[in-house]
Write a protein that holds these residues in place. Structure first.
Motif, PDB file in Angstrom:
ATOM      1  N   ASP A  92       0.832  -1.202   0.000  1.00 19.69           N
ATOM      2  CA  ASP A  92       0.000   0.000   0.000  1.00 19.69           C
ATOM      3  C   ASP A  92       0.864   1.249   0.000  1.00 19.69           C
ATOM      4  O   ASP A  92       1.965   1.264   0.573  1.00 19.69           O
ATOM      5  N   ALA A  93       0.335   2.318  -0.596  1.00 26.99           N
ATOM      6  CA  ALA A  93       1.109   3.542  -0.794  1.00 26.99           C
ATOM      7  C   ALA A  93       1.335   4.325   0.486  1.00 26.99           C
ATOM      8  O   ALA A  93       2.111   5.286   0.483  1.00 26.99           O
ATOM      9  N   ASP A  94       0.678   3.953   1.585  1.00 19.45           N
ATOM     10  CA  ASP A  94       0.908   4.648   2.855  1.00 19.45           C
ATOM     11  C   ASP A  94       1.649   3.761   3.854  1.00 19.45           C
ATOM     12  O   ASP A  94       1.775   4.115   5.023  1.00 19.45           O
ATOM     13  N   ASP A  95       2.150   2.622   3.388  1.00 20.95           N
ATOM     14  CA  ASP A  95       2.867   1.708   4.269  1.00 20.95           C
ATOM     15  C   ASP A  95       4.356   1.658   3.922  1.00 20.95           C
ATOM     16  O   ASP A  95       4.810   2.330   2.994  1.00 20.95           O
ATOM     17  N   LEU A  96       5.107   0.855   4.671  1.00 24.09           N
ATOM     18  CA  LEU A  96       6.556   0.739   4.493  1.00 24.09           C
ATOM     19  C   LEU A  96       6.946  -0.723   4.593  1.00 24.09           C
ATOM     20  O   LEU A  96       6.261  -1.506   5.245  1.00 24.09           O
ATOM     21  N   ILE A  97       8.038  -1.086   3.938  1.00 25.14           N
ATOM     22  CA  ILE A  97       8.518  -2.460   4.045  1.00 25.14           C
ATOM     23  C   ILE A  97      10.002  -2.461   4.379  1.00 25.14           C
ATOM     24  O   ILE A  97      10.744  -1.559   4.011  1.00 25.14           O
ATOM     25  N   HIS A  98      10.392  -3.498   5.106  1.00 24.22           N
ATOM     26  CA  HIS A  98      11.792  -3.670   5.494  1.00 24.22           C
ATOM     27  C   HIS A  98      12.644  -3.904   4.248  1.00 24.22           C
ATOM     28  O   HIS A  98      12.182  -4.528   3.281  1.00 24.22           O
ATOM     29  N   PRO A  99      13.899  -3.434   4.228  1.00 26.97           N
ATOM     30  CA  PRO A  99      14.738  -3.591   3.024  1.00 26.97           C
ATOM     31  C   PRO A  99      14.949  -5.027   2.565  1.00 26.97           C
ATOM     32  O   PRO A  99      15.238  -5.260   1.398  1.00 26.97           O
ATOM     33  N   ARG A 100      14.819  -6.004   3.458  1.00 25.24           N
ATOM     34  CA  ARG A 100      15.036  -7.389   3.064  1.00 25.24           C
ATOM     35  C   ARG A 100      13.733  -8.170   2.901  1.00 25.24           C
ATOM     36  O   ARG A 100      13.743  -9.381   2.700  1.00 25.24           O
ATOM     37  N   ARG A 101      12.608  -7.483   2.953  1.00 25.09           N
ATOM     38  CA  ARG A 101      11.321  -8.177   2.915  1.00 25.09           C
ATOM     39  C   ARG A 101      11.151  -9.022   1.650  1.00 25.09           C
ATOM     40  O   ARG A 101      10.834 -10.213   1.713  1.00 25.09           O
ATOM     41  N   LEU A 102      11.317  -8.415   0.494  1.00 35.38           N
ATOM     42  CA  LEU A 102      11.081  -9.146  -0.745  1.00 35.38           C
ATOM     43  C   LEU A 102      12.087 -10.277  -0.923  1.00 35.38           C
ATOM     44  O   LEU A 102      11.741 -11.352  -1.435  1.00 35.38           O
ATOM     45  N   GLU A 103      13.324 -10.056  -0.509  1.00 41.14           N
ATOM     46  CA  GLU A 103      14.344 -11.107  -0.593  1.00 41.14           C
ATOM     47  C   GLU A 103      13.924 -12.345   0.193  1.00 41.14           C
ATOM     48  O   GLU A 103      13.982 -13.487  -0.317  1.00 41.14           O
ATOM     49  N   LEU A 104      13.495 -12.146   1.443  1.00 40.92           N
ATOM     50  CA  LEU A 104      13.164 -13.271   2.308  1.00 40.92           C
ATOM     51  C   LEU A 104      11.868 -13.951   1.884  1.00 40.92           C
ATOM     52  O   LEU A 104      11.757 -15.186   1.931  1.00 40.92           O
ATOM     53  N   LEU A 105      10.870 -13.182   1.458  1.00 36.04           N
ATOM     54  CA  LEU A 105       9.618 -13.793   1.018  1.00 36.04           C
ATOM     55  C   LEU A 105       9.814 -14.553  -0.294  1.00 36.04           C
ATOM     56  O   LEU A 105       9.264 -15.645  -0.483  1.00 36.04           O
ATOM     57  N   HIS A 106      10.586 -13.986  -1.198  1.00 40.06           N
ATOM     58  CA  HIS A 106      10.861 -14.652  -2.475  1.00 40.06           C
ATOM     59  C   HIS A 106      11.574 -15.986  -2.233  1.00 40.06           C
ATOM     60  O   HIS A 106      11.246 -17.013  -2.849  1.00 40.06           O
ATOM     61  N   ALA A 107      12.548 -15.972  -1.324  1.00 44.64           N
ATOM     62  CA  ALA A 107      13.278 -17.208  -1.009  1.00 44.64           C
ATOM     63  C   ALA A 107      12.343 -18.271  -0.450  1.00 44.64           C
ATOM     64  O   ALA A 107      12.432 -19.448  -0.810  1.00 44.64           O
ATOM     65  N   GLU A 108      11.421 -17.878   0.429  1.00 44.56           N
ATOM     66  CA  GLU A 108      10.465 -18.835   1.000  1.00 44.56           C
ATOM     67  C   GLU A 108       9.531 -19.383  -0.075  1.00 44.56           C
ATOM     68  O   GLU A 108       9.253 -20.584  -0.120  1.00 44.56           O
ATOM     69  N   GLY A 109       9.044 -18.519  -0.949  1.00 44.77           N
ATOM     70  CA  GLY A 109       8.141 -18.970  -1.997  1.00 44.77           C
ATOM     71  C   GLY A 109       8.802 -19.943  -2.953  1.00 44.77           C
ATOM     72  O   GLY A 109       8.223 -20.975  -3.320  1.00 44.77           O
ATOM     73  N   GLU A 110      10.039 -19.630  -3.356  1.00 45.78           N
ATOM     74  CA  GLU A 110      10.742 -20.505  -4.290  1.00 45.78           C
ATOM     75  C   GLU A 110      11.102 -21.840  -3.636  1.00 45.78           C
ATOM     76  O   GLU A 110      11.034 -22.887  -4.271  1.00 45.78           O
ATOM     77  N   ALA A 111      11.493 -21.813  -2.368  1.00 48.53           N
ATOM     78  CA  ALA A 111      11.905 -23.037  -1.687  1.00 48.53           C
ATOM     79  C   ALA A 111      10.721 -23.946  -1.365  1.00 48.53           C
ATOM     80  O   ALA A 111      10.830 -25.176  -1.442  1.00 48.53           O
ATOM     81  N   SER A 112       9.588 -23.358  -0.994  1.00 44.21           N
ATOM     82  CA  SER A 112       8.441 -24.147  -0.539  1.00 44.21           C
ATOM     83  C   SER A 112       7.522 -24.575  -1.669  1.00 44.21           C
ATOM     84  O   SER A 112       6.784 -25.563  -1.522  1.00 44.21           O
ATOM     85  N   GLY A 113       7.535 -23.849  -2.772  1.00 46.07           N
ATOM     86  CA  GLY A 113       6.607 -24.135  -3.856  1.00 46.07           C
ATOM     87  C   GLY A 113       5.205 -23.612  -3.598  1.00 46.07           C
ATOM     88  O   GLY A 113       4.280 -23.879  -4.382  1.00 46.07           O
ATOM     89  N   ALA A 114       5.015 -22.847  -2.508  1.00 49.94           N
ATOM     90  CA  ALA A 114       3.703 -22.285  -2.204  1.00 49.94           C
ATOM     91  C   ALA A 114       3.316 -21.243  -3.259  1.00 49.94           C
ATOM     92  O   ALA A 114       4.176 -20.619  -3.882  1.00 49.94           O
TER      93      ALA A 114
END
Length: 415
Positions: A92-114
């Motif tokens: 969302d345009a009024d929120d913020l994300i941690h600098p490593r958020r996409l890295e860690l979520l992408h790694a989980e998605g690729e590893a788990s196949g979810a």
């Protein structure tokens, strides 16, 4: 041939100029650089588009799309159609994300196949008198990797219930799988558009995994769309829920969906009672509350909260001043290692405070820091106004810097 992109970040916004710089800086600062950032300006009347174009001039990964002002469901659908990434990330345009958020979520998605992955959320207030952060998901269940079923997701999105709302989670969705299901955002929904998409994806067999690290920072403020539910918006959400319910077989998910529809009808009575009071129709408001007593309870709570908000500024003026917050916060696993630093800060006339971190975290970074530690850190720092500067050993310093709320990314150069 188009080069594959790991993640398409989707950011729908309408009159978000006040927050857009900070939101875009947090996305641009991601450790995973293989991304594109699709900003949909949904017919804003402020400087949203100008701010986005200023960022795009500095970062070619940003694309500005023009919406028709129909609402967030249609704006998100426009971005999904234009996306090229293997994954879609909703921010969302009024929120913020941690600098490593996409890295860690992408790694989980690729590893788990979810097909769907998300993290937990830290909320922080952006209103006078509220300098506090807190986890939206609390309890032991959210301190470990969790897989969410369809019935659990529906049950955790009933309105006005004392359960953690999973609708606040902002997921990464596998784009190819989304295309294969043919499921799209409902353009008629102004609120609850993410929930509506997620339940249909889960009903189609999607696996939804949540990592316990809170990397999404949700800003609560008076102008938030989710805090301004109109009767027409609730009616549209209820209608979408009825369509979804009609296609569900008997079972736990259907039972949960029925309970949620009941909560939406209560919300509709409550909203109509509020509208009646605003129009001076107290008798009509009373009739609505009598016909659904739970709506009357909610209305009484809302009126009490309105009185507290009116009295709060006067109370703060009368309250004794609190302790002055430290100028510098020193983090580390052992206070003895910080003794020299603290002494130098005191000699320089700076107020300092030491905050312990888990042993070994300064060597292993964010993965070594538990969710409860991050939430505690955010809560501690958010209560300090003005926020202190942060000193810590790398790599922990950069990992924990975003939890300095408010003040997240405020020291970054503006576009």
């Amino acid at each position: 041939m188009t080069t594959p992109i790991a993640i398409s970040v989707i950011m729908a916004c309408r009159n978000a100029g006040r927050f857009l710089d900070a939101a875009l800086r947090s996305v641009r600062a991601q450790s995973l650089g293989d991304i594109e950032i699709l900003v949909v300006d949904d017919a804003s009347t402020d400087d949203t588009a100008r701010r986005c174009l200023a960022h795009a001039a500095q970062d070619p990964r940003i694309r500005l799309l023009r919406g028709q002002g129909v609402g967030p469901g249609a704006a998100r659908a426009l971005a999904v159609a234009a996306a090229r990434g293997a994954w879609l990330a909703i921010v969302d345009a009024d929120d913020l994300i941690h600098p490593r958020r996409l890295e860690l979520l992408h790694a989980e998605g690729e590893a788990s196949g979810a097909e769907i992955v998300a993290d937990t959320v830290i909320a922080f207030h952006d209103q006078p008198g509220y300098r506090r952060a807190f986890p939206l998901l609390q309890g032991a269940a959210w301190t470990r990797l969790t897989e969410i079923s369809l019935p659990a997701y529906i049950d955790a999105n009933r309105l006005f219930e004392r359960v953690p709302s999973l609708g606040y989670l902002k997921p990464l969705i596998r784009r190819q799988w989304l295309a294969e299901t043919g499921i799209e955002y409902d353009p008629d929904l102004r609120i609850g558009e993410d929930y509506d998409l997620m339940v249909r994806l889960l009903a189609a067999g999607g696996r939804f995994r949540v990592i316990p690290t809170p990397l999404y920072l949700y800003r609560r403020h008076a102008g938030s769309t989710s805090h301004r539910m109109r009767s027409a918006d609730i009616e549209a959400l209820h209608a979408a829920g009825e369509r979804f319910l009609a296609g569900l077989p008997d079972g736990d998910a259907r039972v949960a969906a029925r309970r949620r529809q009941v909560s939406l009808r209560t919300a509709l009575h409550f909203s109509r009672a509020v509208d009646a009071l605003k129009q001076g129709q107290a008798l009509q408001a009373a009739r609505l509350c009598v016909s659904r007593p739970r709506a009357g309870v909610l209305l009484a709570r809302a009126l009490a909260a309105a009185v507290r908000n009116r009295l709060q500024p006067a109370w703060r003026r009368l309250a004794p001043p609190g302790r002055r917050p430290p100028d510098v916060l020193v983090l580390g696993p052992d206070r003895r290692t910080a003794t020299d630093t603290l002494a130098r800060l005191r000699a320089a006339g700076l107020r300092s405070r030491y905050l312990a971190t888990p042993p070994g975290a300064d060597q292993r970074g964010l993965e070594a820091v538990s969710a409860s530690c991050l939430v505690g850190l955010a809560t501690t720092l958010a209560g300090l106004d003005p926020p202190p500067r942060l000193i810590a050993a790398e790599p922990l310093a950069s990992d924990l810097r975003p939890f300095l709320i408010p003040g997240v990314y405020e020291d970054a150069p503006s576009a």
